[in-house]
Structure formats: structure tokens, C-alpha cells
Design a protein around this motif. Structure first.
Motif, short mmCIF file in Angstrom:
data_model
loop_
_atom_site.label_atom_id
_atom_site.label_comp_id
_atom_site.label_asym_id
_atom_site.label_seq_id
_atom_site.Cartn_x
_atom_site.Cartn_y
_atom_site.Cartn_z
N PRO A 196 0.92 -1.33 0.16
CA PRO A 196 0.10 -0.12 -0.02
C PRO A 196 0.77 1.14 0.05
O PRO A 196 0.54 2.34 -0.74
N ARG A 197 1.93 1.44 0.83
CA ARG A 197 2.70 2.70 0.71
C ARG A 197 3.42 2.67 -0.55
O ARG A 197 3.55 3.83 -0.86
N SER A 198 3.93 1.66 -1.04
CA SER A 198 4.60 1.77 -2.56
C SER A 198 3.52 2.19 -3.58
O SER A 198 3.88 3.12 -4.49
N ARG A 199 2.08 1.72 -3.34
CA ARG A 199 1.19 2.19 -4.48
C ARG A 199 1.06 3.50 -4.18
O ARG A 199 0.63 4.22 -5.35
N GLU A 200 0.94 4.15 -2.96
CA GLU A 200 0.72 5.33 -2.72
C GLU A 200 1.61 6.29 -3.18
O GLU A 200 1.50 7.40 -4.09
N VAL B 229 19.80 -7.88 -0.01
CA VAL B 229 18.49 -7.37 -0.13
C VAL B 229 18.24 -6.20 -0.28
O VAL B 229 18.83 -5.24 -0.09
N LEU B 230 16.76 -5.93 -0.64
CA LEU B 230 16.16 -4.41 -0.49
C LEU B 230 14.87 -4.45 0.19
O LEU B 230 14.23 -5.39 0.15
N VAL B 231 14.91 -3.47 1.12
CA VAL B 231 13.69 -3.44 1.83
C VAL B 231 12.72 -2.21 1.51
O VAL B 231 13.28 -1.17 1.24
N ASP B 232 11.56 -2.49 1.13
CA ASP B 232 10.64 -1.42 0.66
C ASP B 232 9.85 -0.58 1.58
O ASP B 232 10.21 -1.00 2.98
N ALA B 233 9.14 0.44 1.23
CA ALA B 233 8.55 1.32 2.20
C ALA B 233 7.24 0.48 3.17
O ALA B 233 7.06 1.13 3.91
N ASP B 234 7.00 -0.57 2.70
CA ASP B 234 5.91 -1.55 3.41
C ASP B 234 6.71 -2.39 4.63
O ASP B 234 5.75 -3.10 4.96
N GLY B 235 8.07 -2.55 4.27
CA GLY B 235 8.73 -3.39 5.18
C GLY B 235 8.85 -5.03 4.81
O GLY B 235 9.43 -5.62 5.17
N ASN B 236 8.63 -5.16 3.40
CA ASN B 236 9.02 -6.28 2.58
C ASN B 236 10.52 -6.22 2.23
O ASN B 236 11.24 -5.23 1.98
N SER B 237 11.06 -7.38 2.42
CA SER B 237 12.69 -7.52 2.11
C SER B 237 12.69 -8.46 1.11
O SER B 237 12.28 -9.69 1.20
N LEU B 238 13.31 -8.05 0.15
CA LEU B 238 13.33 -8.86 -1.37
C LEU B 238 14.89 -9.04 -1.63
O LEU B 238 15.67 -8.21 -1.46
#
Length: 458
Positions: A26-30, A58-67
Motif C-alpha cells: 500500500p505505501r509503495s502504491r501510494e 536484499v532490498l527493503v521497501d516502504a512497506d517492510g518487505n525484504s526482497l
């Protein structure tokens, strides 16, 4: 949210894949919705998750996902995101001064980077280096230098090549969409020869190197006139073109053809260089000694820096004021580049690239044996790709399958990139700081994604 505390990146970041929302969340979509009101549509994103921190693998996104990161910012963060020596050197330079313009007041770190590249580059004889801002700018300057040194206008490039998005480098690039469509007319005196692309050579891989070399010689001698050609420009492994590794022996023949005709050889190492393939420069795998060599991407660990390194007499052919730019060789980027070289040496990252490559080629080779959608697995070091083809066709490129597999990987927390003239190649550029566990996990996710997408197509 704006102002909220953000995770710390770099090697101390927790090295796990973690999915806490759908991707993008949701934060990334925003933020993506905000981007669409601020940034032109021509600026796209492979995976529109907004990154808060990155490091290791890893990459950590604005929603806390770690890719898991199999992209390295398109071969930029080769030594790892916010690698300690890169971050420390850049931060210290920011405190000293941010800019003077090297053309106004020079500084020693520019010289240090040039000295390092002069020492490392497989260019024969005495060398010089000029620093610029990007890969495209490096290619532009290499062409300028070649034309000034030879007094000739012509540049020969290859099918499937990618050299940038500026007017000149678009002209050098082979693929029309999305790089060239609607942006012409293009620069004259650019000529294109067939690339020795073993998997797609019409008469088979065994004839590829010799036939492609003959085609180049014919283009030079019969169609263009060798006396009109300043340089032949080639990628030792084609990047955007699909990680095409030229047929063995082709690059040495290209070098010999150039030497026999007094034509300069420019090797574009922007994506393949700086330890990515297990050598500092990918052309070293076949003993190529170019007249000019271009670098960028992995050179400064994420800061904008490019370079042209070449034979001294060629580099000095350009008069004072003919090279350089306001931001070229930024002092902060120069310090970051020195940190990159320190990281490579301290952690044995060229050897690590070979280890990563061995793991990837072995796992992907096993997958290829069981998966008819994989037409070819290819690459060197930590620069590996699979070319996907239609299940019931004769090597017919399957761009749709590549896109679907990439989307499924993204949804599972693995960042992969696509490439290729036909859009049917999945390319893998993991940072050399990635752990074995994350590398293996990423390859498992890829295998499962491919299996599910091909099963749905049956």
C-alpha cells in the motif's frame, strides 16, 4: 510514512527474504500514484516498490518487505549497496567539500581514480583516463576521442548492442523500442555489423565466430571503406541485448581486423566491467587489449561516475577544453570509486563473482535440462541469463513468458530483470555481497515461477 524512522541499509541489514504485504504494498502504491503526477510516463520502473534500505543481497521497501536482489541497480551496486568503504569515503568527502568542478579547481581523488584505472585497464602502453558522469557520456567521449585521433567519422557497432539513451548513443544502440522510437533523426556515419550470437546464428554456433568476422570485414572493406572508420565499438558481453556472450574467438578476430586496417577498437565495459564477470574487465577473458575502454555502472558503487581509459597518444589528441563537464569526476563519486576498488580487493570479489557464476550456471543448467522453455543459459561470473522460447516453437522468442515469470518472481520477493532484443531474456546481476543462502533461495523461487508459468501454458 513521511518522517517515520527508516531501516539502516548496508551490510548490517538483516539478510532475509520477508513478505509482509502484497508487492507492491500500500505505501509503495501510494508513492507510485504520487510519481505519476510528478514524473513523466517515459520514466518507468521494473518493479515499483519504493526502497527504504538495501545492503548485502536484499532490498527493503516502504512497506517492510525484504526482497532478494538479483539486479544490483542494473550492475551498479556490484560490491553491495552502501558497502562500508564506499559509504565511509563518500561521507568523509561530503564533509570536506562537495564540488569545485575539476575544470576549475582540481583535486587529488580524481587523479587517484584515473591512476587506478590506468593500472588495471588492459589497454596497451602508456594510458590516460578522463572521468565523466555516466555510461552514455563515457561512450560519447570515446567516440569523440576516436574521431579526433583518427580524423575519420565512421563508427561500426553491432546488432543487439546497447550503448545509451543520448542522441549519439541511441544511434549506436540497435533496439528500436523503447530506446529509439520517435526520437530520430539519428547521428550519421554509424554502421551496424552482425553480432556473433551463437544461439541465434543462422548456420549454427560452430560457424558463428568465423562468419560474423567475415561479415564485419566485408562491411568495412566493401560497404563503408575502412579508411572512413574511426573505431569499432563492441560490448564483450552484450547487456541490454540479452547478455549475449560472443562466440569464442570472435572478439580476437574483431581486434585483428581493426589492427590490420588502422581502425581503433573501443570496448564498452559499462555493464560487464568492474569485477562483474570474475575479471576486472570482461574483455580480459579472451585477452583483448583495446585502444579505448569505457566504464561506469559498478565503478562508484551507486554514485554517478563514468570513465574512458585509452592509449595516451589517442587521449591526448583532443585539445584542452574538448573533454570534461561541470560535474564530471565529482569528488564524492571519486572517493566512492576508490572505496569500490578497496572492497573488491579486501573481499576477493572477483573470485566471489566466479563462485556466484558457478552456482548460477549449475543450477540453471539443471533447470534447463528439465525445462524446454529455456532455450539457452549463458553468462560469465555474476552476469548470467536464460533465454526463454515458446514451448512448441523452433527457438521462437517468448517475451510474454519472460514477463510473466518476472512478475511471479517479484510477487514472491525476488527482483529479476528482463532484457534482450526480443524481450525474452531473464538476466541476473546479484551483488557480489549476496550470501549463498539468498542466492540459492532466489534460484529456487525462479525455478518455481518458471514451472508454474509453463504449466499454465500447456
Amino acid at each position: 510514512m513521511p518522517g517515520a524512522s527508516r531501516p539502516v541499509g548496508g551490510p548490517d541489514l538483516e539478510q532475509v527474504r520477508r513478505i509482509v504485504t502484497e508487492i507492491p504494498g500500500p505505501r509503495s502504491r501510494e508513492l507510485l500514484a504520487r510519481q505519476r503526477t510528478l514524473v513523466p510516463a517515459g520514466v518507468g520502473a521494473t518493479l515499483p516498490v519504493f526502497v527504504e534500505a538495501a545492503g548485502g543481497g536484499v532490498l527493503v521497501d516502504a512497506d517492510g518487505n525484504s526482497l532478494i536482489d538479483f539486479g544490483s541497480g542494473i550492475a551498479v551496486t556490484t560490491v553491495g549497496n552502501s558497502a562500508p568503504r564506499v559509504a565511509e569515503r563518500a561521507a568523509a568527502q561530503l564533509r570536506r567539500f562537495t564540488h569545485t568542478c575539476f575544470l576549475v579547481n582540481p583535486y587529488e581523488s580524481y587523479l587517484d581514480v584515473c591512476e587506478k584505472l590506468n593500472d588495471l585497464a588492459p589497454v596497451p602502453g602508456e594510458k590516460r583516463t578522463v572521468l565523466v558522469n555516466s555510461g552514455a557520456e563515457a561512450v560519447e567521449n570515446a567516440v569523440k576521442i576516436a574521431r579526433a585521433a583518427t580524423g575519420r567519422p565512421g563508427i561500426v557497432v553491432f546488432d543487439h548492442a546497447f550503448h545509451g539513451r543520448t542522441l549519439l548513443t541511441m544511434s549506436l544502440t540497435a533496439k528500436n523500442k523503447p530506446y529509439k522510437q520517435g526520437f530520430g533523426p539519428f547521428v550519421p556515419e554509424v554502421h551496424r555489423a552482425p553480432m556473433a550470437y551463437p544461439y541465434r546464428w543462422p548456420t549454427g554456433p560452430d560457424n558463428c565466430a568465423e562468419d560474423a568476422a567475415e561479415a564485419l570485414a566485408d562491411l568495412l572493406d566493401r560497404q563503408v571503406g575502412a579508411e572512413n572508420v574511426a573505431a569499432v565499438l563492441v560490448e564483450p558481453i552484450q547487456g541490454e541485448g540479452g547478455f549475449v556472450v560472443p562466440a569464442p574467438g570472435f572478439l580476437p578476430q574483431v581486434a585483428a581486423i581493426c589492427r590490420a586496417r588502422g581502425i581503433l577498437l573501443i570496448v564498452d565495459e559499462i555493464q560487464a566491467g568492474i569485477a562483474r564477470t570474475g575479471r576486472m574487465f570482461a574483455c580480459e577473458h579472451e585477452g583483448i587489449r583495446p585502444d579505448l575502454i569505457t566504464t561506469a555502472k559498478g565503478l562508484a558503487g551507486g554514485l554517478p561516475l563514468g570513465a574512458v581509459t585509452g592509449r595516451a597518444e589517442l587521449m591526448d589528441a583532443v585539445p584542452a577544453g574538448g573533454l570534461g563537464g561541470t560535474f564530471s569526476g565529482s569528488p564524492v563519486a571519486c572517493e566512492a570509486a576508490l572505496g569500490v576498488f578497496e572492497e573488491i580487493e579486501a573481499h576477493g570479489l572477483m573470485e566471489r563473482a566466479l563462485e556466484i557464476g558457478d552456482t548460477m550456471l549449475e543450477r540453471l543448467g539443471e533447470l534447463s535440462d528439465a525445462q524446454p522453455a529455456i532455450g539457452e543459459v549463458r553468462g560469465r561470473g555474476a552476469m548470467v541469463a536464460v533465454e526463454l522460447v515458446e514451448l512448441f516453437g523452433d527457438r521462437i522468442p517468448d517475451a510474454n513468458l519472460a514477463a510473466r515469470v518476472a512478475r511471479r518472481c517479484h510477487a514472491e520477493g525476488l527482483l529479476v530483470l528482463t532484457a534482450g532484443s526480443y524481450g525474452n531474456v531473464l538476466r541476473f546481476l546479484p551483488p557480489l555481497s549476496i550470501s549463498d543462502a539468498l542466492l540459492e533461495e532466489g534460484l529456487t523461487i525462479l525455478a518455481e515461477a518458471l514451472a508454474k508459468e509453463t504449466a499454465s501454458a500447456l
